[in-house]
Design a protein around this motif. Structure first.
Motif, mmCIF file in Angstrom:
data_model
loop_
_atom_site.group_PDB
_atom_site.id
_atom_site.type_symbol
_atom_site.label_atom_id
_atom_site.label_comp_id
_atom_site.label_asym_id
_atom_site.label_seq_id
_atom_site.Cartn_x
_atom_site.Cartn_y
_atom_site.Cartn_z
ATOM 1 N N ARG A 4 0.840 -1.201 0.000
ATOM 2 C CA ARG A 4 0.000 0.000 0.000
ATOM 3 C C ARG A 4 0.875 1.251 0.000
ATOM 4 N NH1 ARG A 4 -4.179 -0.284 4.077
ATOM 5 N NH2 ARG A 4 -5.206 -1.466 2.438
ATOM 6 N N VAL A 5 0.452 2.219 -0.820
ATOM 7 C CA VAL A 5 1.202 3.469 -0.945
ATOM 8 C C VAL A 5 0.399 4.602 -0.321
ATOM 9 C CG1 VAL A 5 2.232 5.100 -2.562
ATOM 10 C CG2 VAL A 5 2.196 2.653 -3.114
ATOM 11 N N THR A 7 -0.067 8.342 -0.522
ATOM 12 C CA THR A 7 0.297 9.517 -1.321
ATOM 13 C C THR A 7 -0.108 10.764 -0.535
ATOM 14 O OG1 THR A 7 -1.789 9.878 -2.515
ATOM 15 C CG2 THR A 7 -0.298 8.182 -3.400
ATOM 16 N N ALA A 100 6.011 1.970 -6.211
ATOM 17 C CA ALA A 100 4.815 1.271 -5.709
ATOM 18 C C ALA A 100 4.951 -0.239 -5.897
ATOM 19 C CB ALA A 100 3.576 1.784 -6.428
ATOM 20 N N ASP A 113 -1.340 10.452 -6.393
ATOM 21 C CA ASP A 113 -2.675 9.858 -6.265
ATOM 22 C C ASP A 113 -3.243 9.485 -7.629
ATOM 23 O OD1 ASP A 113 -2.662 12.649 -6.689
ATOM 24 O OD2 ASP A 113 -4.697 12.883 -5.943
ATOM 25 N N LEU A 116 -0.968 6.773 -9.712
ATOM 26 C CA LEU A 116 -1.113 5.395 -9.230
ATOM 27 C C LEU A 116 -2.561 4.884 -9.246
ATOM 28 C CD1 LEU A 116 1.354 5.492 -6.188
ATOM 29 C CD2 LEU A 116 1.801 4.708 -8.512
ATOM 30 N N THR A 122 -3.729 2.534 -2.813
ATOM 31 C CA THR A 122 -3.253 3.795 -2.232
ATOM 32 C C THR A 122 -4.158 4.286 -1.090
ATOM 33 O OG1 THR A 122 -4.511 5.041 -3.876
ATOM 34 C CG2 THR A 122 -2.174 4.632 -4.366
ATOM 35 N N ASN A 124 -4.873 8.000 -0.164
ATOM 36 C CA ASN A 124 -4.576 9.335 -0.683
ATOM 37 C C ASN A 124 -4.905 10.416 0.346
ATOM 38 O OD1 ASN A 124 -3.783 8.303 -3.249
ATOM 39 N ND2 ASN A 124 -5.937 8.059 -3.784
#
Lengths: 204, 204
Positions: A4-5, A7, A100, A113, A116, A122, A124
Protein backbone atom coordinates in the motif's frame (compact mmCIF):
# COMPACT_ATOMS: atom_id res chain seq x y z
CA UNK A 1 -1.88 -4.07 3.03
CA UNK A 2 0.81 -5.46 0.72
CA UNK A 3 2.48 -2.62 -1.10
CA UNK A 4 0.00 0.00 0.00
CA UNK A 5 1.20 3.47 -0.95
CA UNK A 6 0.41 6.56 1.08
CA UNK A 7 0.30 9.52 -1.32
CA UNK A 8 0.49 12.97 0.24
CA UNK A 9 -0.61 16.09 -1.56
CA UNK A 10 0.21 19.16 0.49
CA UNK A 11 0.14 22.92 0.58
CA UNK A 12 3.55 24.61 0.78
CA UNK A 13 4.49 25.14 4.40
CA UNK A 14 1.78 22.85 5.78
CA UNK A 15 4.32 20.31 7.00
CA UNK A 16 3.36 17.66 4.44
CA UNK A 17 6.98 16.66 3.85
CA UNK A 18 7.65 16.21 7.57
CA UNK A 19 4.36 14.39 8.09
CA UNK A 20 5.13 12.04 5.19
CA UNK A 21 8.60 11.31 6.55
CA UNK A 22 7.24 10.56 10.04
CA UNK A 23 4.45 8.37 8.64
CA UNK A 24 7.05 6.36 6.67
CA UNK A 25 9.15 5.98 9.83
CA UNK A 26 6.16 4.92 11.87
CA UNK A 27 5.00 2.38 9.28
CA UNK A 28 8.55 1.25 8.58
CA UNK A 29 8.24 1.84 4.82
CA UNK A 30 10.23 3.71 2.16
CA UNK A 31 9.84 7.47 1.77
CA UNK A 32 9.89 9.30 -1.56
CA UNK A 33 10.05 13.06 -1.79
CA UNK A 34 13.32 14.72 -2.73
CA UNK A 35 14.59 11.25 -3.66
CA UNK A 36 12.29 11.46 -6.69
CA UNK A 37 14.40 14.36 -8.00
CA UNK A 38 17.57 12.24 -7.87
CA UNK A 39 15.89 9.23 -9.47
CA UNK A 40 14.37 11.38 -12.21
CA UNK A 41 17.69 13.09 -12.90
CA UNK A 42 19.38 9.70 -13.24
CA UNK A 43 16.66 8.43 -15.56
CA UNK A 44 16.35 11.45 -17.83
CA UNK A 45 19.59 13.45 -17.61
CA UNK A 46 17.42 16.50 -16.94
CA UNK A 47 19.05 18.80 -14.38
CA UNK A 48 17.89 18.53 -10.75
CA UNK A 49 17.13 22.26 -10.87
CA UNK A 50 14.78 21.83 -13.82
CA UNK A 51 13.13 18.83 -12.16
CA UNK A 52 12.64 20.74 -8.91
CA UNK A 53 11.22 23.79 -10.66
CA UNK A 54 9.00 21.97 -13.19
CA UNK A 55 8.22 18.63 -11.53
CA UNK A 56 5.31 19.99 -9.53
CA UNK A 57 4.88 23.59 -10.59
CA UNK A 58 3.01 25.11 -13.49
CA UNK A 59 4.89 27.98 -15.12
CA UNK A 60 2.56 30.53 -16.64
CA UNK A 61 4.84 31.32 -19.53
CA UNK A 62 5.96 27.77 -20.19
CA UNK A 63 4.76 26.66 -23.58
CA UNK A 64 4.73 23.14 -22.25
CA UNK A 65 1.62 23.86 -20.30
CA UNK A 66 -0.38 25.61 -22.96
CA UNK A 67 -0.03 23.31 -25.95
CA UNK A 68 -2.61 20.60 -26.37
CA UNK A 69 -4.80 18.54 -24.12
CA UNK A 70 -4.72 14.79 -23.90
CA UNK A 71 -6.13 12.40 -21.35
CA UNK A 72 -5.60 11.79 -17.66
CA UNK A 73 -2.96 9.66 -16.02
CA UNK A 74 -5.70 7.30 -14.97
CA UNK A 75 -6.40 6.29 -18.53
CA UNK A 76 -2.75 5.47 -19.05
CA UNK A 77 -1.83 8.39 -21.27
CA UNK A 78 -0.18 11.67 -20.40
CA UNK A 79 -1.40 15.07 -21.44
CA UNK A 80 0.63 16.62 -24.19
CA UNK A 81 2.93 19.38 -23.01
CA UNK A 82 6.35 20.39 -24.32
CA UNK A 83 8.92 17.70 -25.00
CA UNK A 84 10.80 18.46 -21.79
CA UNK A 85 7.89 18.75 -19.38
CA UNK A 86 6.32 15.63 -20.92
CA UNK A 87 9.59 13.78 -20.55
CA UNK A 88 9.82 14.89 -16.94
CA UNK A 89 6.24 13.93 -16.19
CA UNK A 90 6.60 10.56 -17.87
CA UNK A 91 9.84 9.80 -16.01
CA UNK A 92 8.40 10.83 -12.65
CA UNK A 93 5.35 8.67 -13.27
CA UNK A 94 7.48 5.65 -14.13
CA UNK A 95 9.50 6.17 -10.96
CA UNK A 96 6.33 6.32 -8.86
CA UNK A 97 5.03 3.11 -10.45
CA UNK A 98 8.38 1.40 -9.84
CA UNK A 99 8.36 2.59 -6.22
CA UNK A 100 4.82 1.27 -5.71
CA UNK A 101 5.75 -2.08 -7.26
CA UNK A 102 8.80 -2.36 -5.03
CA UNK A 103 6.96 -2.22 -1.72
CA UNK A 104 4.76 -0.17 0.61
CA UNK A 105 5.90 3.44 0.77
CA UNK A 106 4.99 7.08 1.29
CA UNK A 107 5.17 9.42 -1.72
CA UNK A 108 4.90 13.19 -1.35
CA UNK A 109 3.50 15.25 -4.21
CA UNK A 110 4.02 14.55 -7.94
CA UNK A 111 0.30 13.90 -8.52
CA UNK A 112 1.01 10.44 -7.11
CA UNK A 113 -2.67 9.86 -6.27
CA UNK A 114 -3.59 10.11 -9.94
CA UNK A 115 -0.45 8.49 -11.35
CA UNK A 116 -1.11 5.39 -9.23
CA UNK A 117 -4.92 5.35 -9.59
CA UNK A 118 -6.01 1.86 -10.58
CA UNK A 119 -2.42 0.66 -10.53
CA UNK A 120 -1.65 0.46 -6.82
CA UNK A 121 -3.45 0.23 -3.49
CA UNK A 122 -3.25 3.79 -2.23
CA UNK A 123 -4.28 5.85 0.77
CA UNK A 124 -4.58 9.34 -0.68
CA UNK A 125 -4.01 12.17 1.78
CA UNK A 126 -4.11 15.96 1.45
CA UNK A 127 -2.49 18.24 4.06
CA UNK A 128 -3.35 21.91 4.36
CA UNK A 129 -3.48 24.67 6.95
CA UNK A 130 -4.10 28.35 7.50
CA UNK A 131 -1.59 30.80 6.09
CA UNK A 132 -0.36 31.95 9.52
CA UNK A 133 0.71 28.39 10.42
CA UNK A 134 2.41 27.94 7.05
CA UNK A 135 4.27 31.23 7.38
CA UNK A 136 5.66 30.35 10.82
CA UNK A 137 6.72 26.89 9.66
CA UNK A 138 8.36 28.24 6.50
CA UNK A 139 10.33 30.83 8.43
CA UNK A 140 11.45 28.26 11.00
CA UNK A 141 12.16 25.39 8.60
CA UNK A 142 13.26 27.10 5.40
CA UNK A 143 14.34 30.56 6.50
CA UNK A 144 11.78 32.43 4.38
CA UNK A 145 11.69 36.19 4.97
CA UNK A 146 8.59 37.04 6.98
CA UNK A 147 7.62 39.92 4.67
CA UNK A 148 7.73 37.75 1.57
CA UNK A 149 6.56 34.44 3.02
CA UNK A 150 2.82 34.80 2.38
CA UNK A 151 3.21 35.78 -1.27
CA UNK A 152 5.84 33.09 -1.93
CA UNK A 153 3.68 30.36 -0.36
CA UNK A 154 0.55 31.51 -2.17
CA UNK A 155 2.39 31.64 -5.52
CA UNK A 156 3.84 28.16 -5.04
CA UNK A 157 0.47 26.68 -4.10
CA UNK A 158 -1.13 28.31 -7.10
CA UNK A 159 1.53 26.77 -9.35
CA UNK A 160 1.05 23.37 -7.72
CA UNK A 161 -2.71 23.58 -8.11
CA UNK A 162 -2.41 24.50 -11.78
CA UNK A 163 0.13 21.74 -12.43
CA UNK A 164 -2.13 19.20 -10.71
CA UNK A 165 -5.18 20.43 -12.62
CA UNK A 166 -3.34 20.29 -15.94
CA UNK A 167 -2.09 16.74 -15.49
CA UNK A 168 -5.02 15.17 -13.66
CA UNK A 169 -8.15 17.12 -14.67
CA UNK A 170 -9.00 17.24 -10.96
CA UNK A 171 -9.19 20.08 -8.51
CA UNK A 172 -6.23 20.10 -6.11
CA UNK A 173 -7.50 20.03 -2.53
CA UNK A 174 -11.07 18.95 -3.33
CA UNK A 175 -11.85 16.56 -0.50
CA UNK A 176 -13.75 14.24 -2.82
CA UNK A 177 -10.52 13.16 -4.55
CA UNK A 178 -8.76 12.07 -1.34
CA UNK A 179 -9.37 9.42 1.31
CA UNK A 180 -8.23 11.68 4.12
CA UNK A 181 -7.65 15.45 4.34
CA UNK A 182 -6.13 17.06 7.41
CA UNK A 183 -5.56 20.59 8.67
CA UNK A 184 -2.07 20.30 10.13
CA UNK A 185 -2.31 23.68 11.81
CA UNK A 186 -5.47 22.78 13.70
CA UNK A 187 -4.65 19.15 14.44
CA UNK A 188 -0.87 19.40 14.83
CA UNK A 189 1.83 17.60 12.86
CA UNK A 190 2.17 14.69 15.30
CA UNK A 191 -1.58 14.10 15.34
CA UNK A 192 -1.69 14.11 11.55
CA UNK A 193 0.96 11.38 11.57
CA UNK A 194 -1.07 9.35 14.07
CA UNK A 195 -4.33 9.80 12.11
CA UNK A 196 -2.73 8.77 8.81
CA UNK A 197 -1.14 5.71 10.42
CA UNK A 198 -4.51 4.84 11.96
CA UNK A 199 -6.31 5.26 8.61
CA UNK A 200 -3.63 3.05 7.00
CA UNK A 201 -4.41 0.34 9.53
CA UNK A 202 -8.18 0.85 9.17
CA UNK A 203 -8.03 0.03 5.47
CA UNK A 204 -7.01 -3.51 6.43
CA UNK B 1 -12.28 20.67 25.16
CA UNK B 2 -15.12 22.45 26.97
CA UNK B 3 -18.10 22.75 24.65
CA UNK B 4 -16.23 21.64 21.56
CA UNK B 5 -18.65 21.09 18.68
CA UNK B 6 -18.07 18.52 15.98
CA UNK B 7 -19.71 19.82 12.79
CA UNK B 8 -20.28 17.27 10.05
CA UNK B 9 -20.86 18.25 6.44
CA UNK B 10 -21.71 15.20 4.36
CA UNK B 11 -22.68 13.99 0.95
CA UNK B 12 -26.10 12.30 0.74
CA UNK B 13 -25.73 8.57 1.31
CA UNK B 14 -22.16 8.80 2.62
CA UNK B 15 -23.22 7.78 6.12
CA UNK B 16 -22.57 11.18 7.68
CA UNK B 17 -25.70 11.01 9.83
CA UNK B 18 -24.78 7.57 11.19
CA UNK B 19 -21.17 8.60 11.73
CA UNK B 20 -22.25 11.74 13.57
CA UNK B 21 -24.60 9.76 15.81
CA UNK B 22 -21.89 7.21 16.64
CA UNK B 23 -19.33 9.96 17.31
CA UNK B 24 -21.77 11.62 19.71
CA UNK B 25 -22.34 8.29 21.47
CA UNK B 26 -18.62 7.61 21.72
CA UNK B 27 -17.86 11.08 23.06
CA UNK B 28 -20.93 11.07 25.28
CA UNK B 29 -22.23 14.38 23.92
CA UNK B 30 -25.51 15.63 22.44
CA UNK B 31 -26.39 14.94 18.83
CA UNK B 32 -28.21 17.36 16.54
CA UNK B 33 -29.49 16.36 13.14
CA UNK B 34 -33.22 15.77 12.68
CA UNK B 35 -33.69 17.33 16.13
CA UNK B 36 -32.86 20.68 14.48
CA UNK B 37 -36.03 20.36 12.38
CA UNK B 38 -38.17 20.01 15.52
CA UNK B 39 -36.42 22.87 17.31
CA UNK B 40 -36.72 25.12 14.27
CA UNK B 41 -40.41 24.29 13.83
CA UNK B 42 -41.05 25.15 17.48
CA UNK B 43 -39.14 28.42 17.16
CA UNK B 44 -40.60 29.63 13.86
CA UNK B 45 -43.94 27.93 13.31
CA UNK B 46 -42.65 26.97 9.85
CA UNK B 47 -43.78 23.47 8.87
CA UNK B 48 -41.34 20.58 9.39
CA UNK B 49 -41.78 19.75 5.68
CA UNK B 50 -40.67 23.24 4.64
CA UNK B 51 -37.75 23.12 7.07
CA UNK B 52 -36.64 19.72 5.77
CA UNK B 53 -36.91 20.77 2.14
CA UNK B 54 -35.38 24.25 2.47
CA UNK B 55 -33.10 24.01 5.52
CA UNK B 56 -30.18 22.59 3.58
CA UNK B 57 -31.24 22.57 -0.05
CA UNK B 58 -31.09 25.24 -2.68
CA UNK B 59 -34.18 25.33 -4.89
CA UNK B 60 -33.44 26.58 -8.36
CA UNK B 61 -36.75 28.31 -8.76
CA UNK B 62 -36.96 29.74 -5.26
CA UNK B 63 -36.84 33.48 -5.38
CA UNK B 64 -35.27 33.41 -1.95
CA UNK B 65 -32.01 32.26 -3.41
CA UNK B 66 -31.74 34.69 -6.27
CA UNK B 67 -32.50 38.00 -4.63
CA UNK B 68 -29.66 39.95 -3.17
CA UNK B 69 -26.29 39.18 -1.66
CA UNK B 70 -25.22 40.13 1.82
CA UNK B 71 -22.36 38.96 3.96
CA UNK B 72 -21.28 35.65 5.40
CA UNK B 73 -22.39 34.02 8.62
CA UNK B 74 -18.90 34.58 9.95
CA UNK B 75 -19.35 38.32 9.96
CA UNK B 76 -22.53 38.02 11.94
CA UNK B 77 -24.99 38.88 9.20
CA UNK B 78 -27.05 36.60 7.00
CA UNK B 79 -27.31 36.84 3.26
CA UNK B 80 -30.56 38.29 2.08
CA UNK B 81 -32.93 35.71 0.65
CA UNK B 82 -36.71 35.58 0.75
CA UNK B 83 -38.49 36.32 4.03
CA UNK B 84 -39.17 32.63 4.65
CA UNK B 85 -35.77 31.20 3.78
CA UNK B 86 -34.08 33.99 5.73
CA UNK B 87 -36.29 33.31 8.71
CA UNK B 88 -35.48 29.61 8.46
CA UNK B 89 -31.77 30.25 8.14
CA UNK B 90 -31.76 32.71 11.01
CA UNK B 91 -33.71 30.34 13.28
CA UNK B 92 -31.46 27.39 12.44
CA UNK B 93 -28.37 29.48 13.14
CA UNK B 94 -29.74 30.59 16.51
CA UNK B 95 -30.49 26.97 17.41
CA UNK B 96 -26.95 25.93 16.49
CA UNK B 97 -25.49 28.72 18.60
CA UNK B 98 -27.72 27.77 21.53
CA UNK B 99 -26.69 24.12 21.13
CA UNK B 100 -22.99 25.07 21.11
CA UNK B 101 -23.44 27.26 24.20
CA UNK B 102 -25.23 24.45 26.02
CA UNK B 103 -22.40 21.93 25.85
CA UNK B 104 -20.16 19.81 23.62
CA UNK B 105 -22.14 18.21 20.80
CA UNK B 106 -22.18 16.88 17.26
CA UNK B 107 -24.13 18.81 14.63
CA UNK B 108 -24.83 17.39 11.19
CA UNK B 109 -25.24 19.76 8.22
CA UNK B 110 -26.91 23.20 8.34
CA UNK B 111 -23.64 25.00 7.41
CA UNK B 112 -22.76 24.59 11.09
CA UNK B 113 -19.03 25.04 10.41
CA UNK B 114 -19.67 28.56 9.13
CA UNK B 115 -22.50 29.45 11.50
CA UNK B 116 -20.24 28.67 14.47
CA UNK B 117 -17.00 30.07 13.01
CA UNK B 118 -15.41 32.36 15.58
CA UNK B 119 -18.23 31.68 18.04
CA UNK B 120 -17.46 28.15 19.21
CA UNK B 121 -14.56 25.73 19.39
CA UNK B 122 -15.28 23.42 16.47
CA UNK B 123 -13.84 20.36 14.80
CA UNK B 124 -15.13 20.68 11.25
CA UNK B 125 -15.52 17.40 9.38
CA UNK B 126 -16.63 16.55 5.84
CA UNK B 127 -17.73 13.02 4.88
CA UNK B 128 -17.90 11.85 1.28
CA UNK B 129 -17.61 8.68 -0.76
CA UNK B 130 -17.90 7.22 -4.22
CA UNK B 131 -21.35 7.00 -5.78
CA UNK B 132 -21.47 3.18 -5.70
CA UNK B 133 -21.06 3.19 -1.90
CA UNK B 134 -23.69 5.89 -1.49
CA UNK B 135 -26.16 4.04 -3.72
CA UNK B 136 -25.84 0.80 -1.74
CA UNK B 137 -26.24 2.63 1.58
CA UNK B 138 -29.24 4.60 0.35
CA UNK B 139 -31.01 1.48 -0.88
CA UNK B 140 -30.29 -0.37 2.38
CA UNK B 141 -31.00 2.52 4.77
CA UNK B 142 -33.64 4.57 3.02
CA UNK B 143 -35.17 2.18 0.50
CA UNK B 144 -34.25 4.26 -2.56
CA UNK B 145 -35.03 2.57 -5.88
CA UNK B 146 -31.77 1.37 -7.44
CA UNK B 147 -32.59 2.85 -10.86
CA UNK B 148 -33.25 6.30 -9.45
CA UNK B 149 -30.71 6.35 -6.61
CA UNK B 150 -27.76 7.88 -8.48
CA UNK B 151 -29.75 10.77 -9.92
CA UNK B 152 -31.56 11.47 -6.62
CA UNK B 153 -28.29 11.52 -4.66
CA UNK B 154 -26.53 13.69 -7.22
CA UNK B 155 -29.42 16.15 -7.30
CA UNK B 156 -29.54 16.40 -3.50
CA UNK B 157 -25.81 16.96 -3.25
CA UNK B 158 -25.97 19.64 -5.91
CA UNK B 159 -28.72 21.39 -3.95
CA UNK B 160 -26.72 21.11 -0.72
CA UNK B 161 -23.59 22.47 -2.41
CA UNK B 162 -25.50 25.44 -3.83
CA UNK B 163 -27.20 26.16 -0.50
CA UNK B 164 -23.83 26.03 1.28
CA UNK B 165 -22.21 28.23 -1.35
CA UNK B 166 -25.01 30.76 -1.18
CA UNK B 167 -24.95 31.11 2.61
CA UNK B 168 -21.22 30.76 3.27
CA UNK B 169 -19.39 31.97 0.14
CA UNK B 170 -17.31 28.81 0.45
CA UNK B 171 -17.04 25.75 -1.74
CA UNK B 172 -18.75 22.73 -0.18
CA UNK B 173 -16.27 19.88 0.10
CA UNK B 174 -13.13 21.95 -0.42
CA UNK B 175 -10.68 20.33 2.01
CA UNK B 176 -9.23 23.70 2.95
CA UNK B 177 -12.42 24.69 4.81
CA UNK B 178 -12.47 21.62 7.08
CA UNK B 179 -10.18 20.21 9.76
CA UNK B 180 -10.77 16.63 8.69
CA UNK B 181 -12.27 15.10 5.53
CA UNK B 182 -12.92 11.38 5.23
CA UNK B 183 -13.96 8.99 2.49
CA UNK B 184 -16.41 6.76 4.34
CA UNK B 185 -16.53 4.24 1.51
CA UNK B 186 -12.77 3.71 1.50
CA UNK B 187 -12.19 3.94 5.25
CA UNK B 188 -15.46 2.42 6.50
CA UNK B 189 -18.06 4.00 8.77
CA UNK B 190 -16.61 2.59 12.02
CA UNK B 191 -13.12 3.82 11.14
CA UNK B 192 -14.45 7.28 10.37
CA UNK B 193 -16.00 7.36 13.84
CA UNK B 194 -12.70 6.30 15.38
CA UNK B 195 -10.68 8.86 13.39
CA UNK B 196 -13.04 11.72 14.28
CA UNK B 197 -12.96 10.75 17.97
CA UNK B 198 -9.15 10.59 17.77
CA UNK B 199 -8.95 14.01 16.09
CA UNK B 200 -11.28 15.40 18.78
CA UNK B 201 -8.87 14.16 21.44
CA UNK B 202 -5.83 15.40 19.47
CA UNK B 203 -7.10 18.97 19.59
CA UNK B 204 -6.66 18.93 23.36
Amino acid sequence: MANRVVTIGRQCGSGGHTIGKLVAQRLGVDFYDKKIVELTAAKTKLSPDFIRSHGEYFHGGAIGHIIGYGTRFGSGALKTGSALTDQLQQAQSEILLEAAAKGPCVIVGRCADCVLAGKADTLNVFIHSEMSFKIERSIAEHGLEREKAASILARRDKARAQHYRFYTDQRWGDARHYDLCLDSGRLGVESCVALIAEAYRCMG
